[in-house]
Design a protein around this motif. Structure first.
Motif, PDB file in Angstrom:
ATOM      1  N   PHE A 145       0.817  -1.211   0.000  1.00 49.55           N
ATOM      2  CA  PHE A 145       0.000   0.000   0.000  1.00 49.55           C
ATOM      3  C   PHE A 145       0.853   1.264   0.000  1.00 49.55           C
ATOM      4  O   PHE A 145       0.458   2.281  -0.575  1.00 49.55           O
ATOM      5  CB  PHE A 145      -0.996  -0.020   1.156  1.00 49.55           C
ATOM      6  N   TRP A 146       2.040   1.210   0.608  1.00 47.56           N
ATOM      7  CA  TRP A 146       2.960   2.341   0.522  1.00 47.56           C
ATOM      8  C   TRP A 146       3.422   2.555  -0.916  1.00 47.56           C
ATOM      9  O   TRP A 146       3.679   3.681  -1.335  1.00 47.56           O
ATOM     10  CB  TRP A 146       4.180   2.134   1.437  1.00 47.56           C
ATOM     11  N   MET A 147       3.528   1.497  -1.694  1.00 47.54           N
ATOM     12  CA  MET A 147       3.912   1.613  -3.100  1.00 47.54           C
ATOM     13  C   MET A 147       2.724   2.015  -3.980  1.00 47.54           C
ATOM     14  O   MET A 147       2.887   2.742  -4.958  1.00 47.54           O
ATOM     15  CB  MET A 147       4.494   0.282  -3.610  1.00 47.54           C
ATOM     16  N   LEU A 148       1.542   1.564  -3.627  1.00 47.88           N
ATOM     17  CA  LEU A 148       0.356   1.888  -4.418  1.00 47.88           C
ATOM     18  C   LEU A 148      -0.026   3.367  -4.287  1.00 47.88           C
ATOM     19  O   LEU A 148      -0.487   3.973  -5.255  1.00 47.88           O
ATOM     20  CB  LEU A 148      -0.814   0.985  -3.995  1.00 47.88           C
ATOM     21  N   ALA A 149       0.191   3.935  -3.122  1.00 52.32           N
ATOM     22  CA  ALA A 149      -0.221   5.326  -2.870  1.00 52.32           C
ATOM     23  C   ALA A 149       0.381   6.328  -3.858  1.00 52.32           C
ATOM     24  O   ALA A 149      -0.353   7.129  -4.445  1.00 52.32           O
ATOM     25  CB  ALA A 149       0.084   5.706  -1.424  1.00 52.32           C
ATOM     26  N   PRO A 150       1.705   6.339  -4.081  1.00 50.38           N
ATOM     27  CA  PRO A 150       2.226   7.302  -5.053  1.00 50.38           C
ATOM     28  C   PRO A 150       1.829   6.978  -6.496  1.00 50.38           C
ATOM     29  O   PRO A 150       1.755   7.879  -7.334  1.00 50.38           O
ATOM     30  CB  PRO A 150       3.744   7.245  -4.866  1.00 50.38           C
ATOM     31  N   ALA A 151       1.551   5.710  -6.768  1.00 49.64           N
ATOM     32  CA  ALA A 151       1.132   5.337  -8.127  1.00 49.64           C
ATOM     33  C   ALA A 151      -0.206   5.975  -8.470  1.00 49.64           C
ATOM     34  O   ALA A 151      -0.390   6.489  -9.581  1.00 49.64           O
ATOM     35  CB  ALA A 151       1.052   3.816  -8.265  1.00 49.64           C
ATOM     36  N   ILE A 152      -1.151   5.989  -7.520  1.00 49.28           N
ATOM     37  CA  ILE A 152      -2.472   6.518  -7.823  1.00 49.28           C
ATOM     38  C   ILE A 152      -2.527   8.047  -7.753  1.00 49.28           C
ATOM     39  O   ILE A 152      -3.566   8.635  -8.043  1.00 49.28           O
ATOM     40  CB  ILE A 152      -3.582   5.880  -6.954  1.00 49.28           C
ATOM     41  N   LYS A 153      -1.414   8.662  -7.413  1.00 48.75           N
ATOM     42  CA  LYS A 153      -1.336  10.120  -7.543  1.00 48.75           C
ATOM     43  C   LYS A 153      -1.218  10.512  -9.008  1.00 48.75           C
ATOM     44  O   LYS A 153      -1.607  11.602  -9.401  1.00 48.75           O
ATOM     45  CB  LYS A 153      -0.140  10.672  -6.759  1.00 48.75           C
ATOM     46  N   VAL A 154      -0.689   9.611  -9.836  1.00 48.62           N
ATOM     47  CA  VAL A 154      -0.423   9.897 -11.245  1.00 48.62           C
ATOM     48  C   VAL A 154      -1.344   9.088 -12.162  1.00 48.62           C
ATOM     49  O   VAL A 154      -1.941   9.630 -13.088  1.00 48.62           O
ATOM     50  CB  VAL A 154       1.060   9.604 -11.582  1.00 48.62           C
ATOM     51  N   ILE A 155      -1.449   7.803 -11.910  1.00 49.48           N
ATOM     52  CA  ILE A 155      -2.276   6.911 -12.726  1.00 49.48           C
ATOM     53  C   ILE A 155      -3.719   7.021 -12.211  1.00 49.48           C
ATOM     54  O   ILE A 155      -3.936   6.998 -10.998  1.00 49.48           O
ATOM     55  CB  ILE A 155      -1.779   5.454 -12.610  1.00 49.48           C
ATOM     56  N   PRO A 156      -4.703   7.130 -13.107  1.00 50.77           N
ATOM     57  CA  PRO A 156      -6.099   7.161 -12.627  1.00 50.77           C
ATOM     58  C   PRO A 156      -6.371   5.975 -11.704  1.00 50.77           C
ATOM     59  O   PRO A 156      -5.996   4.836 -12.015  1.00 50.77           O
ATOM     60  CB  PRO A 156      -6.919   7.076 -13.912  1.00 50.77           C
ATOM     61  N   VAL A 157      -7.021   6.235 -10.585  1.00 47.66           N
ATOM     62  CA  VAL A 157      -7.178   5.210  -9.552  1.00 47.66           C
ATOM     63  C   VAL A 157      -7.900   3.966 -10.079  1.00 47.66           C
ATOM     64  O   VAL A 157      -7.519   2.842  -9.730  1.00 47.66           O
ATOM     65  CB  VAL A 157      -7.859   5.782  -8.286  1.00 47.66           C
ATOM     66  N   GLY A 158      -8.892   4.129 -10.917  1.00 45.92           N
ATOM     67  CA  GLY A 158      -9.597   2.969 -11.453  1.00 45.92           C
ATOM     68  C   GLY A 158      -8.707   2.097 -12.315  1.00 45.92           C
ATOM     69  O   GLY A 158      -8.763   0.873 -12.251  1.00 45.92           O
ATOM     70  N   VAL A 159      -7.860   2.734 -13.110  1.00 49.54           N
ATOM     71  CA  VAL A 159      -6.928   2.004 -13.970  1.00 49.54           C
ATOM     72  C   VAL A 159      -5.855   1.323 -13.122  1.00 49.54           C
ATOM     73  O   VAL A 159      -5.560   0.135 -13.298  1.00 49.54           O
ATOM     74  CB  VAL A 159      -6.290   2.952 -15.010  1.00 49.54           C
ATOM     75  N   ALA A 160      -5.274   2.076 -12.182  1.00 49.14           N
ATOM     76  CA  ALA A 160      -4.229   1.511 -11.328  1.00 49.14           C
ATOM     77  C   ALA A 160      -4.761   0.334 -10.529  1.00 49.14           C
ATOM     78  O   ALA A 160      -4.108  -0.720 -10.441  1.00 49.14           O
ATOM     79  CB  ALA A 160      -3.668   2.577 -10.393  1.00 49.14           C
ATOM     80  N   TYR A 161      -5.942   0.485  -9.974  1.00 43.63           N
ATOM     81  CA  TYR A 161      -6.507  -0.586  -9.163  1.00 43.63           C
ATOM     82  C   TYR A 161      -6.825  -1.818 -10.006  1.00 43.63           C
ATOM     83  O   TYR A 161      -6.569  -2.948  -9.584  1.00 43.63           O
ATOM     84  CB  TYR A 161      -7.757  -0.110  -8.416  1.00 43.63           C
ATOM     85  N   ALA A 162      -7.369  -1.596 -11.190  1.00 42.90           N
ATOM     86  CA  ALA A 162      -7.688  -2.727 -12.064  1.00 42.90           C
ATOM     87  C   ALA A 162      -6.423  -3.481 -12.467  1.00 42.90           C
ATOM     88  O   ALA A 162      -6.405  -4.721 -12.475  1.00 42.90           O
ATOM     89  CB  ALA A 162      -8.436  -2.238 -13.300  1.00 42.90           C
ATOM     90  N   ILE A 163      -5.357  -2.753 -12.796  1.00 50.46           N
ATOM     91  CA  ILE A 163      -4.097  -3.400 -13.161  1.00 50.46           C
ATOM     92  C   ILE A 163      -3.506  -4.115 -11.952  1.00 50.46           C
ATOM     93  O   ILE A 163      -3.064  -5.265 -12.041  1.00 50.46           O
ATOM     94  CB  ILE A 163      -3.109  -2.383 -13.767  1.00 50.46           C
ATOM     95  N   GLY A 194      -7.375  -7.920 -19.944  1.00 43.36           N
ATOM     96  CA  GLY A 194      -7.909  -6.647 -19.475  1.00 43.36           C
ATOM     97  C   GLY A 194      -6.844  -5.766 -18.844  1.00 43.36           C
ATOM     98  O   GLY A 194      -6.777  -4.560 -19.106  1.00 43.36           O
ATOM     99  N   ALA A 195      -5.975  -6.354 -18.025  1.00 43.49           N
ATOM    100  CA  ALA A 195      -4.912  -5.578 -17.378  1.00 43.49           C
ATOM    101  C   ALA A 195      -3.933  -5.028 -18.408  1.00 43.49           C
ATOM    102  O   ALA A 195      -3.533  -3.860 -18.346  1.00 43.49           O
ATOM    103  CB  ALA A 195      -4.184  -6.443 -16.352  1.00 43.49           C
TER     104      ALA A 195
END
Length: 107
Positions: free
Chosen positions: A44-62, A97-98
Motif C-alpha cells: 500500500f505504501w507503493m500503491l499510494a504514489p502510483a495513484i497520484k499519477v495513474i487514474p485510480v480505477g486504472v491503477a486498481y484494475a491493473i 484486461g490488465a
C-alpha cells in the motif's frame, strides 16, 4: 521512480504477501503471517504514489488483475493448486484486461 514502477512494486509485494499468507497456514506460523502483513503494508505504501499519477480505477484494475494472474500462477507452482480449463480461460481474460488498460493509459 515513476508511477508505473511504484505500481509494479505494489503488485510484487501484494503477491508476495498473499503467498506468505497461504504459507502461514492461517497464521499458525506467526512469523510467516507477520511477514505477510509487512508485505501488504509495503504494497500500500507503493500503491499510494502510483495513484497520484495513474487514474485510480486504472491503477486498481491493473494491480488487482496482475495480482490475480501472478498469485494463480505461483499457487500452481508453489502449492500444487489445480485449476479447470475454464478457470485458466477466465484468468487469461483478466490478464488481457490488465494489459489492455496499461496499453491505453498515458505513461
Amino acid at each position: 521512480m515513476n508511477a508505473w514502477m511504484f505500481l509494479g512494486l505494489a503488485i510484487v509485494f501484494e503477491v508476495t504477501g498473499t503467498m506468505l499468507l497461504k504459507a502461514s497456514n492461517g497464521f499458525e506460523k506467526v512469523g510467516i503471517g507477520m511477514a505477510s502483513i509487512a508485505c501488504y503494508s509495503i504494497c500500500f505504501w507503493m500503491l499510494a504514489p502510483a495513484i497520484k499519477v495513474i487514474p485510480v480505477g486504472v491503477a486498481y484494475a491493473i494491480w488487482a488483475g496482475m495480482g490475480i494472474v501472478c498469485a494463480a500462477a505461483l499457487s500452481i507452482l508453489l502449492f500444487d493448486q489445480k485449476l479447470a480449463l475454464t478457470q485458466y480461460g477466465f484468468i487469461g481474460l483478466i490478464l488481457i484486461g490488465a494489459v489492455g488498460l496499461n496499453l491505453t493509459t498515458q505513461h
